[in-house]
Write a protein that holds these residues in place. Structure first.
Motif, PDB file in Angstrom:
ATOM      1  N   THR A   1       0.858  -1.285  -0.057  1.00 26.45           N
ATOM      2  CA  THR A   1       0.061  -0.088   0.003  1.00 26.45           C
ATOM      3  C   THR A   1       0.720   1.185   0.026  1.00 26.45           C
ATOM      4  O   THR A   1       2.110   1.032   0.086  1.00 26.45           O
ATOM      5  CB  THR A   1      -1.204   0.082   1.312  1.00 26.45           C
ATOM      6  N   CYS A   2       0.208   2.408  -0.228  1.00 26.53           N
ATOM      7  CA  CYS A   2       0.882   3.690  -0.055  1.00 26.53           C
ATOM      8  C   CYS A   2       0.123   4.730   0.437  1.00 26.53           C
ATOM      9  O   CYS A   2      -1.093   4.933   0.446  1.00 26.53           O
ATOM     10  CB  CYS A   2       1.112   4.228  -1.666  1.00 26.53           C
TER      11      CYS A   2
ATOM     12  N   VAL B   1       6.740   8.815  -7.905  1.00 29.10           N
ATOM     13  CA  VAL B   1       7.385   7.383  -7.430  1.00 29.10           C
ATOM     14  C   VAL B   1       6.823   6.192  -7.974  1.00 29.10           C
ATOM     15  O   VAL B   1       7.399   5.156  -8.168  1.00 29.10           O
ATOM     16  CB  VAL B   1       7.790   7.053  -6.051  1.00 29.10           C
ATOM     17  N   ILE B   2       5.532   6.178  -8.036  1.00 31.35           N
ATOM     18  CA  ILE B   2       4.589   5.338  -8.453  1.00 31.35           C
ATOM     19  C   ILE B   2       4.790   5.129 -10.083  1.00 31.35           C
ATOM     20  O   ILE B   2       4.469   6.070 -10.755  1.00 31.35           O
ATOM     21  CB  ILE B   2       3.132   5.280  -8.033  1.00 31.35           C
TER      22      ILE B   2
ATOM     23  N   ARG C   1       7.013  -1.232  -5.620  1.00 32.35           N
ATOM     24  CA  ARG C   1       6.918  -0.056  -6.288  1.00 32.35           C
ATOM     25  C   ARG C   1       5.432   0.366  -6.735  1.00 32.35           C
ATOM     26  O   ARG C   1       5.000   1.294  -6.832  1.00 32.35           O
ATOM     27  CB  ARG C   1       7.628   0.165  -7.425  1.00 32.35           C
ATOM     28  N   ILE C   2       4.673  -0.870  -6.868  1.00 32.42           N
ATOM     29  CA  ILE C   2       3.586  -0.797  -7.540  1.00 32.42           C
ATOM     30  C   ILE C   2       2.599  -1.115  -6.181  1.00 32.42           C
ATOM     31  O   ILE C   2       2.371  -2.494  -6.121  1.00 32.42           O
ATOM     32  CB  ILE C   2       3.178  -1.605  -8.657  1.00 32.42           C
ATOM     33  N   PRO C   3       1.743  -0.269  -5.562  1.00 36.15           N
ATOM     34  CA  PRO C   3       0.967  -0.470  -4.575  1.00 36.15           C
ATOM     35  C   PRO C   3      -0.453  -0.959  -5.064  1.00 36.15           C
ATOM     36  O   PRO C   3      -0.628  -0.686  -6.132  1.00 36.15           O
ATOM     37  CB  PRO C   3       0.890   0.831  -3.674  1.00 36.15           C
TER      38      PRO C   3
ATOM     39  N   LEU D   1      -9.333  -4.199   0.146  1.00 36.21           N
ATOM     40  CA  LEU D   1      -8.896  -3.532  -1.230  1.00 36.21           C
ATOM     41  C   LEU D   1      -7.764  -4.137  -2.037  1.00 36.21           C
ATOM     42  O   LEU D   1      -7.975  -4.548  -3.318  1.00 36.21           O
ATOM     43  CB  LEU D   1      -8.856  -2.011  -1.152  1.00 36.21           C
ATOM     44  N   ALA D   2      -6.967  -4.568  -1.101  1.00 37.08           N
ATOM     45  CA  ALA D   2      -5.738  -5.211  -1.845  1.00 37.08           C
ATOM     46  C   ALA D   2      -6.166  -6.644  -2.316  1.00 37.08           C
ATOM     47  O   ALA D   2      -5.597  -7.021  -3.338  1.00 37.08           O
ATOM     48  CB  ALA D   2      -4.371  -5.304  -0.705  1.00 37.08           C
TER      49      ALA D   2
END
Length: 1433
Positions: free
Chosen positions: A16-17, A52-53, A82-84, A182-183
């Motif tokens: 997550t981010c 950064v994404i 890098r990809i949440p 959600l993830a």
């Protein structure tokens, strides 16, 4: 597994981010990490860092685009770091205020964030950061506007409160829940998107199929769907197998390298899932299939070493997975494949097995690499360009990195360039240390599993690697551990090989001692059976184990020992040189591997010998060396150094052979000292010792040359064991000694006896030792043959049972010491013929040990001492007394003479004191503690408050001698007001002689005055002494016995009984039971008395009464004894309904002695009558309660029921007849029919008790012989009224008034007993006696039919207990027979039967008898039977 990246070695975790409000990032991140499953997060302090994404790129794996590889190298790392899956935008609540600038800035940040994540389907969450005080101040309209602009649901908007502990925890839990949901949705959507391509077969090459399967599996792992992940990993793996022979995209060598790299990664993932899910068997089978699929795909010959390196890595990684993986419920993976029939072997479950194979394949890789390097001629020029080759973007691919202007270009490699690159890389790195590390892991794993042989094999391989690297120290250490196993197992050829390596390691370490030890061990090994050629291969650096090689090694070892051979070129290194400065000393013990080099057996010819007498000793030496060995000198050492001697070689010059002889040692010369192979060298000599004790041969030291010594531990022929190496080899068996008896039973030790003593040591003892007294034991030393000088007397006390004289650490009530037996004192006497005596005889004294010096004694002199031993506990001991002295005063250095003696003394307990509590005679209190369910071991004795209790102290003589008891007392511990003890102390006027085994008893009276749960009574103190005191005992002793604590409480009820101590046959007496209620409540009491064949009784059989608080109730029974001697009174049971507890008098208190007749002194002229012994008068049972007027008004005391009254004392009785007095005829006798029925009932009841005929019993009473002096008082007939019954209870207030009324009842009962026990001829008229006979005759004739009728009408409670209802059944028999046989009107019979029941039975019997007779009449009428005519009297 360290070679794999972190993202591959660990399961994927959702990412997550967090954007904005950096002050709450640590709280949220820590909470997400601590939950299960955990969630990783990227923390961005503000919205400017959203770049950064990585943005969404156009897809490169479309069907029309060319495929450059299978799996991108950084794809998994990018999705994990890098990809949440979820981006959380955090805004403070103030940004949602009415200020338009803040609101516009918030909307701008939100739009930029949505634009950054729009192409990747990343989920968006909004967090509103607010304080607890301002939680409700946020505008609902702004929140709704924010949701619409962000396009999120209400559940994805979270109000985050960081300044309130409870709300903070709720906010964090909601954040974790929303992020997780959600993830999971994000990774499911991504997996479905890729899986749809597979389902639609939207791919043109097999590479895309593998890539799609890999991505779906990774997304499934993110969702923790292990079954789906395993399925798609398998699909990708099977698809990869199809590429082996079909793909032409890359050159052959690099294509195979890429396929193996991808297969390695896929199999690693599958194995990790299976092992973490507990599917070890399935993982092993997959690994077996994996290695079988690629084992033969070796590739091009010039790079075949890459294949063995890859295969070694597979085994190493799988072994590490087996070690580090443990079954985890969270990673449960269902089985997807069936187990094949060929199950794995047991070894395949051990990680050590895979480490070992990994090392094996790594060694194979080294071999192939060396061969490839030797065949390649152009590896050198390419070495400089090897650094320009880097890993490509795809897994398993390599390219050359070229710099072109300002950019770098990746240029593909040809197979030739790639081969040069890998050869250069292989030449740069050495794999020996990696092989050693793998073998070490395998060795340690096998060792921890106790698999010694497999561990030894790995250790041997590891030692060889160390040896190849010239690391001789580590190699020698491993070779030594392997050699120890081979020696135990008896593996000859393997040991030969290892010893050869050890010799070489010793050379490399410049250790002459180790070199000679290993060389001698190798030369002494047995020659293996079989042809020499079969052992030529794999024999190590020493070559084949032949006789010639053994002789060569033998010569080298002795040349080095003599300094003739130099094996080290380093002249300055003196560690390998043997000379006078560095002599060589070898020691051979019982477990040394050099026992075959030299073994020394020593045997004495006699088991014992006198001091100074010679004895023969045989020394046998044997060696298994292939060449004869000549010894220069032998030294034999004993535990007594005076007996050491040296054997020199007669063939050698004396100067050289005895150069090391110490002064004073005996020297013997042997003709020669040559050891031949497997032949015994036997030497026999004489030896003598002047010291007594054990003489043992310790060492046999052989000196070979000036600087070489072998020290061999002496062994006995009887205990000699061969080495395991010689068990299965051809060896000529020889015996070490020619005498067969010594060869098989000879010992290397001998016992030298002590000199004959000329002194008597006498222990005097009389009588047993008693606990508590000091036992005096005299010890006498008498010199007979020679004088005594420098004497010492040792005394030891030893427990015969093997325990100890020291008692366990427990509480000692009366003694502070904790010794069972102790030596108290030692007193010595001065000899009469000695003018001088030592000033201090006692040197040392301890509780179990004493040491005293003995003065010098001439021949014939004597000396004595006395030992004082005290027993604190009964325990048998063994007394050991040892005297050591010197016969001559001028030679104190000579060995002393010892005299030993012993005496077993039994320490016994003099007296055993016991105690018990007894209540006063015929008294039983009901205590509350008796009602509790407490085990007998935990329950303390209970005493009644303010009641006398008898304490009986019994003293039993447990010794074997008579004792005199002097006094006995009880030492109280509490205050005198707590309880009273009488007598507290008593000195016996005359000593009581207590014989062995007899028991003496003393009675004390205890009167507790205080209610206490733990009252300390005190300690019984008994003073005693032996009846005939001896000189070796003390006078009087005191034995104490502590009485346990008792519980004192107020009894709830006190039941006491009274009756005369003796009675007379046929004479009635009173038996009263008094119930005292000491509580504040009314007690309901049930009383019952059982019938007895020894007595006729009157009174209620069973009754229920109420006893008022602090008052008493008395039951009185009149008993007439029917037997002689000691008789048991009828059992009276008193039961308290409230406490459900019953009380019964003890058996001893229920005994009365019955005499045949009363003793008479006065001479009476008038003759009377005496009843026969078979007469049984009935009992008078009091079933009702009379009421008497009192001049003081009504009083409340329940008294005993009564049957007869005295007119002078008691007025106005309630009667059922017309007259208050019985009917008397002119002769002054009873003439009423009631009297006839009463006499018939008494006779029938007595007959039932005796089991006799009632008519015969009546005739016995009528014909009873006269008793001289008997006179019947006819005035009693005027007082006695059998027509009167009892009334209600009398009311009184005090116990004294009740006792007065009880005395009146006793007088009345005496009159009643006088009438009922008198001869019938004096009481009843002839008409009454005739009617009585008719009644009894009718009962006898109608007995059977009456029994059947009674069985129908009687209640079940009576029929279940017929023994307690004999009187009631007698009334029914009498009434039924009178109605059926005599024909008397039933109204009269029923009234008479009810009156008899009221007079003689308990309270409920009249009503029951009335109902039974009316039922009987009803059945009689129904059967149509008419009554006979009335019979008049």
């Amino acid at each position: 597994m360290e070679e794999y990246p972190e993202e591959l070695r660990t399961p994927p975790v959702a990412l997550t981010c967090l954007v904005g409000c950096p002050e709450v990032h640590p709280l949220i991140t820590a909470h997400l990490h601590s939950q299960q499953p955990p969630i990783n997060s990227i923390a961005l302090p503000d919205f400017s860092n959203i770049s950064v994404i990585p943005p969404k790129k156009p897809p490169t794996d479309t069907p029309s685009a060319p495929v450059a590889g299978i799996i991108k190298r950084d794809w998994l790392s990018k999705h994990r770091t890098r990809i949440p899956a979820v981006v959380a935008a955090i805004f403070p609540s103030r940004d949602l205020s009415a200020d338009p600038a803040h609101w516009l800035q918030l909307c701008s940040h939100l739009d930029n964030l949505k634009a950054s994540i729009r192409g990747r389907n990343i989920k968006l969450v909004l967090l509103i950061l607010t304080n607890w005080d301002n939680k409700d101040d946020t505008s609902e309209e702004r929140i709704l506007s924010l949701r619409k602009r962000a396009e999120v649901d209400l559940k994805n908007l979270i109000i985050f409160v960081p300044d309130h502990e409870e709300e903070l925890l709720k906010s964090l839990n909601r954040v974790w829940t929303v992020f997780g949901e959600l993830a999971d949705t994000y990774y499911r959507d991504e997996g479905r998107r890729v899986r749809s391509r597979l389902e639609k077969k939207n791919y043109t090459t097999i590479e895309l199929y593998i890539r799609y399967c890999f991505k779906v599996a990774i997304y499934a792992e993110f969702r923790r769907d292990w079954l789906e992940a395993l399925k798609f990993y398998e699909d990708a793996y099977h698809g990869l197998r199809e590429m082996v022979g079909t793909s032409t995209r890359m050159p052959p060598i690099q294509r195979l390298v890429e396929i193996k790299a991808v297969a390695e990664q896929l199999h690693f993932k599958m194995s990790a899932l299976l092992l973490h899910g507990g599917k070890v068997l399935e993982a092993i089978m997959w690994f077996r299939q994996h290695t079988a699929n690629y084992r033969k795909l070796v590739g091009s010959p010039e790079v075949i070493f890459l294949h063995w390196e890859w295969l070694s890595r597979q085994y190493m990684v799988f072994a590490q997975l087996l070690e580090t993986s443990s079954p985890n419920d969270a990673l449960y993976v269902p089985s997807t494949a069936s187990v094949p029939e060929e199950k794995p072997t047991e070894w395949e479950f051990y990680p050590a097995y895979y480490y070992q194979l990994a090392a094996t394949y790594m060694k194979e890789k080294n071999t192939c690499l060396e061969f490839a390097l030797s065949m390649s001629i152009d590896v050198g020029p390419i070495d400089g360009n090897a650094e320009s080759v880097v890993a490509s973007a795809y897994l398993g691919q390599y390219s050359r990195l070229l710099e072109h202007e300002d950019t770098f270009i990746m240029q593909p490699l040809t197979d030739e360039e790639y081969a040069r690159y890998v050869l250069a890389e292989g030449k740069r790195f050495q794999d020996s240390f990696e092989i050693i590390a793998l073998l070490k892991q395998s060795f340690e794993a096998y060792s921890s599993s106790k698999v010694e042989r497999a561990a030894a094999y790995c250790g041997l391989q590891m030692a060889r690697e160390y040896f190849s690297l010239n690391d001789f120290s580590n190699a020698k250490q491993m070779f030594d551990s392997v050699a120890n196993l081979y020696r135990r197992e008896g593996w000859l050829l393997s040991l030969w090989e290892v010893l050869g390596y050890l010799r070489e390691c010793s050379k490399g370490m410049s250790s002459a001692k180790d070199f000679i030890e290993y060389s001698l061990e190798m030369a002494s090994l047995p020659e293996p059976t079989g042809s020499v050629k079969s052992f030529a291969n794999g024999c190590g650096p020493a070559g084949p184990a032949t006789l010639s090689e053994r002789e060569k090694i033998h010569k080298e070892a002795f040349e080095v020992s003599r300094g003739e051979l130099k094996l080290n070129s380093d002249e300055q290194n003196s560690a390998f040189k043997v000379n006078s400065d560095n002599p060589l000393y070898l020691e051979i013990d019982l477990i040394s591997p050099l026992r075959a080099t030299l073994i020394a057996l020593v045997a004495f010819h006699q088991p014992t010998v006198k001091p100074g007498a010679p004895s023969l000793i045989t020394i046998s030496l044997r060696s298994q060396l292939p060449i004869n060995v000549e010894i220069d000198q032998l030294e034999v050492q004993f535990n007594q150094s005076e007996c050491n001697f040296i054997i020199s070689n007669g063939q050698k010059p004396q100067t050289g052979s005895i150069s090391n002889i110490q002064p004073g040692h005996r020297v013997e010369t042997a003709p020669d000292l040559v050891l031949a192979t497997n032949k015994w060298l036997r030497l026999t000599y004489e030896i003598k010792s002047d010291l007594s004790g054990k003489l043992e041969c310790i060492y046999v030291i052989a000196r070979i040359g000036p600087n070489f010594t072998i020290c061999c531990r002496a062994e006995s022929p009887a205990s000699m064991n061969d080495s395991p190496l010689w068990k299965f080899e051809n060896l000529l068996e020889t015996i070490p000694i020619k005498d067969p008896g010594l060869a098989f039973s000879g010992q290397k030790a001998i016992q030298v006896e002590e000199p004959e003593p000329q002194v008597d040591l006498i222990l005097g003892s009389s009588g047993p030792a008693l606990v508590g007294e000091s036992f005096i034991l005299p010890v006498i030393v008498a010199s007979k043959g020679h004088a005594v000088h420098s004497g010492e007397l040792k005394i030891n006390l030893v427990d015969t049972s093997g325990g100890g004289l020291l008692s366990p650490r427990e509480e000692e009530p009366f003694s502070s010491d904790n010794l069972h037996v102790e030596l108290v004192d030692m007193s010595c006497d001065t000899p009469g013929d000695q003018s001088e005596a030592p000033s201090d005889n006692i040197q040392k004294i301890q509780p179990s040990f004493g040491l005293i010096s003995v003065p010098s004694l001439d021949v014939g002199g004597s000396w004595s001492c006395k030992l004082k031993i005290k027993w604190n506990r009964p325990k048998p001991i063994m007394l050991y007394v040892s005297l050591g002295y010197s016969p001559q005063s001028d030679e104190p250095s000579l060995q002393k003479v010892h005299v030993h003696t012993s005496l077993q003394i039994e320490g016994k307990t003099a007296v055993a004191i016991n105690h018990r509590y007894m209540l006063p005679f015929r008294q039983d209190p009901l205590l509350l503690t008796k009602l509790k369910a407490v085990s007998e071991t935990d329950q303390a004795p209970s005493l009644a408050l303010n009641e006398k209790t008898m304490l009986i102290i019994s003293v039993k003589n447990c010794s074997e001698v008579p004792l005199k008891l002097l006094s006995m007392s009880i030492e109280t511990e509490e205050k005198s007001s707590a309880c009273t003890i009488q007598p507290q102390q008593e000195e016996f006027r005359e000593a009581v002689v207590n014989m062995p085994g007899e028991e003496f008893k003393k009675v004390f009276t205890i009167f507790p005055k205080v209610n206490s749960s733990k009252l300390k009574i005190g300690t019984v103190s008994l003073r005693w002494e032996r009846e005939q005191p001896h000189s070796n005992t003390t006078a009087s002793q005191v034995t104490k016995h502590r009485l346990p604590d008792v519980c004192v409480e107020l009894p709830l009820l006190v039941v006491s009984s009274e009756c005369p101590p003796h009675a007379f046959l046929g004479s009635p007496f009173l038996y009263s039971v008094k119930i005292l209620n000491q509580t504040e409540m009314v007690q309901e009491i049930k009383c019952s008395i059982s019938d007895s064949q020894s007595f006729v009784l009157s009174g209620p059989h069973s009754d229920t009464m109420l006893v008022l608080p602090r008052s008493a109730q008395v039951l009185v029974y009149m008993l007439v004894p029917l037997g002689l001697g000691s008789l048991q009174l009828p059992r009276v049971s008193v039961t308290s309904v409230r406490y459900s507890a019953g009380l019964q008098p003890s058996t001893a208190s229920s005994l009365v002695f019955v005499y045949p007749a009363k003793p008479r002194i006065d001479i009476v002229m008038e003759a009377g009558y005496i009843l026969s012994s078979s007469f049984n008068p009935p009992k008078t049972l009091f079933s009702s309660i009379s009421k008497f007027p009192s001049p003081h008004g009504p009083r409340n005391l329940l008294l005993l029921p009564r049957a007869a009254t005295i007119p002078l004392t008691i007025h106005n009785p309630i009667a059922t007849s017309a007259s208050n007095y019985p009917r008397i005829d002119k002769s002054g006798k009873f003439c009423s029919p009631r009297a006839a029925r009463e006499l018939a009932l008494m006779t029938l009841y007595a007959a039932c008790l005796q089991g006799s005929d009632p008519l015969r019993l009546l005739e016995k009473r009528l014909n009873a012989r006269k008793e001289i002096g008997y006179e019947f008082d006819r005035a009693c007939l005027m007082v006695y009224d059998h027509m009167t019954f009892g009334g209600p209870p009398i009311a009184t207030q005090t116990v004294e008034e009740a006792d007065q009324l009880l005395e009146i009842y006793q007088k009345e009962s005496h009159i009643e007993a006088e009438v009922l026990s008198a001869p019938p001829n004096l009481v009843y008229s002839k008409l009454i006696l005739l009617f009585t006979r008719k009644l009894l005759t009718a009962v006898s004739d109608n007995w059977d039919s009456s029994v059947l009728a009674i069985d129908k009408v009687a209640p079940d409670s009576w029929k279940n207990e017929p023994a307690t209802r004999i009187l009631e059944f007698s009334v029914l028999h009498l009434a039924m027979s009178e109605i059926s046989v005599l024909g008397t009107r039933h109204q009269i019979v029923i009234n008479e039967a009810v009156d008899l029941a009221k007079r003689f039975c308990d309270g409920a019997a009249p009503r029951v008898i009335n109902g039974c007779l009316r039922t009987f009449l009803k059945e009689l009428k129904e059967n149509g039977q008419d009554q006979p005519q009335n019979v008049s009297v």
